[in-house]
Write a protein that holds these residues in place. Sequence first.
Motif, short mmCIF file in Angstrom:
data_model
loop_
_atom_site.label_atom_id
_atom_site.label_comp_id
_atom_site.label_asym_id
_atom_site.label_seq_id
_atom_site.Cartn_x
_atom_site.Cartn_y
_atom_site.Cartn_z
N ALA A 1 0.83 -1.21 0.00
CA ALA A 1 0.00 0.00 0.00
C ALA A 1 0.86 1.26 0.00
O ALA A 1 0.50 2.26 -0.62
CB ALA A 1 -0.94 0.00 1.20
N ASN A 2 2.01 1.20 0.65
CA ASN A 2 2.91 2.36 0.70
C ASN A 2 3.71 2.54 -0.58
O ASN A 2 4.42 3.53 -0.73
CB ASN A 2 3.87 2.23 1.88
CG ASN A 2 3.19 2.47 3.20
OD1 ASN A 2 2.28 3.28 3.31
ND2 ASN A 2 3.60 1.74 4.22
N SER A 3 3.60 1.59 -1.50
CA SER A 3 4.42 1.63 -2.71
C SER A 3 3.66 1.96 -3.98
O SER A 3 4.27 2.19 -5.02
CB SER A 3 5.10 0.26 -2.90
OG SER A 3 5.91 -0.04 -1.80
N VAL A 4 2.34 1.98 -3.92
CA VAL A 4 1.55 2.21 -5.14
C VAL A 4 1.05 3.65 -5.19
O VAL A 4 0.98 4.33 -4.18
CB VAL A 4 0.37 1.21 -5.24
CG1 VAL A 4 0.88 -0.23 -5.33
CG2 VAL A 4 -0.61 1.37 -4.09
N ASN A 5 0.70 4.10 -6.39
CA ASN A 5 0.27 5.49 -6.57
C ASN A 5 -1.24 5.62 -6.77
O ASN A 5 -1.70 6.52 -7.46
CB ASN A 5 1.03 6.14 -7.73
CG ASN A 5 0.69 5.50 -9.07
OD1 ASN A 5 0.01 4.48 -9.13
ND2 ASN A 5 1.18 6.10 -10.14
N PHE A 6 -1.98 4.70 -6.19
CA PHE A 6 -3.44 4.76 -6.24
C PHE A 6 -3.95 4.33 -4.87
O PHE A 6 -3.24 3.68 -4.11
CB PHE A 6 -4.00 3.85 -7.35
CG PHE A 6 -3.57 2.42 -7.23
CD1 PHE A 6 -4.26 1.52 -6.44
CD2 PHE A 6 -2.45 1.97 -7.93
CE1 PHE A 6 -3.86 0.20 -6.32
CE2 PHE A 6 -2.05 0.64 -7.82
CZ PHE A 6 -2.75 -0.24 -7.01
N PRO A 7 -5.18 4.70 -4.53
CA PRO A 7 -5.69 4.38 -3.18
C PRO A 7 -6.01 2.90 -3.00
O PRO A 7 -6.50 2.24 -3.93
CB PRO A 7 -6.95 5.23 -3.05
CG PRO A 7 -7.34 5.59 -4.43
CD PRO A 7 -6.11 5.54 -5.29
N ILE A 8 -5.73 2.43 -1.82
CA ILE A 8 -6.18 1.11 -1.38
C ILE A 8 -7.07 1.36 -0.17
O ILE A 8 -6.61 1.89 0.84
CB ILE A 8 -5.01 0.18 -1.01
CG1 ILE A 8 -4.14 -0.09 -2.25
CG2 ILE A 8 -5.52 -1.13 -0.41
CD1 ILE A 8 -2.94 -0.97 -2.01
N ARG A 9 -8.33 1.03 -0.31
CA ARG A 9 -9.30 1.22 0.78
C ARG A 9 -9.54 -0.11 1.47
O ARG A 9 -9.41 -1.17 0.86
CB ARG A 9 -10.63 1.76 0.25
CG ARG A 9 -10.52 3.15 -0.33
CD ARG A 9 -11.87 3.75 -0.71
NE ARG A 9 -12.54 3.03 -1.79
CZ ARG A 9 -13.72 2.42 -1.67
NH1 ARG A 9 -14.38 2.42 -0.53
NH2 ARG A 9 -14.26 1.80 -2.70
N CYS A 10 -9.91 -0.03 2.73
CA CYS A 10 -10.20 -1.24 3.50
C CYS A 10 -11.57 -1.10 4.14
O CYS A 10 -11.84 -0.12 4.83
CB CYS A 10 -9.13 -1.47 4.57
SG CYS A 10 -9.33 -3.02 5.45
#
Length: 158
Positions: A140-149
């Motif tokens: 999650a800290n490495s991608v340039n798009f949101p990851i929602r939980c």
Amino acid sequence: MAHGEHKYRVSVEWTGNEGSGTSGYRAYSRNHIIRADGKPEIPGSSDAAFLGDAARWNPEDLLLASASACHKLWYLHLCAEAGIVVVAYVDDAEGTMLDSPQNGRFTEIVLRPRVVIRAGGNRELAVQLHHAAHKKCYVANSVNFPIRCEPKVEVGLG
């Protein structure tokens, strides 16, 4: 836990030359084998929408699985440290990718973990730990798009 730099190595071998290489867009298979020392091989391809083999893992599947697994591993770690006993965990994650000739990309991933904790466990803390896990997740800290939980936590019986 080990801190510092960690390196990872994989080999991706294209196995899709059907006799004429890449002489045309439809002349070759997208199939490949993903290997890492001491681990089972992963049969890969592209998504069926891009002439791949739907029975094989594609890069998009693997990215989604990586985000889900990374969150789960951090979550379990944090629960163990907090004294919350997780007895079941299933995530039905979903990713959205925008296919564009100029810049195809993922626009978001939504994790939907369903967690069962042992009876007597602190449900509110178990929910909060998903937020902490998200902040620690390397993927999650490495991608340039949101990851929602969007977690659901249940307290089990006994």
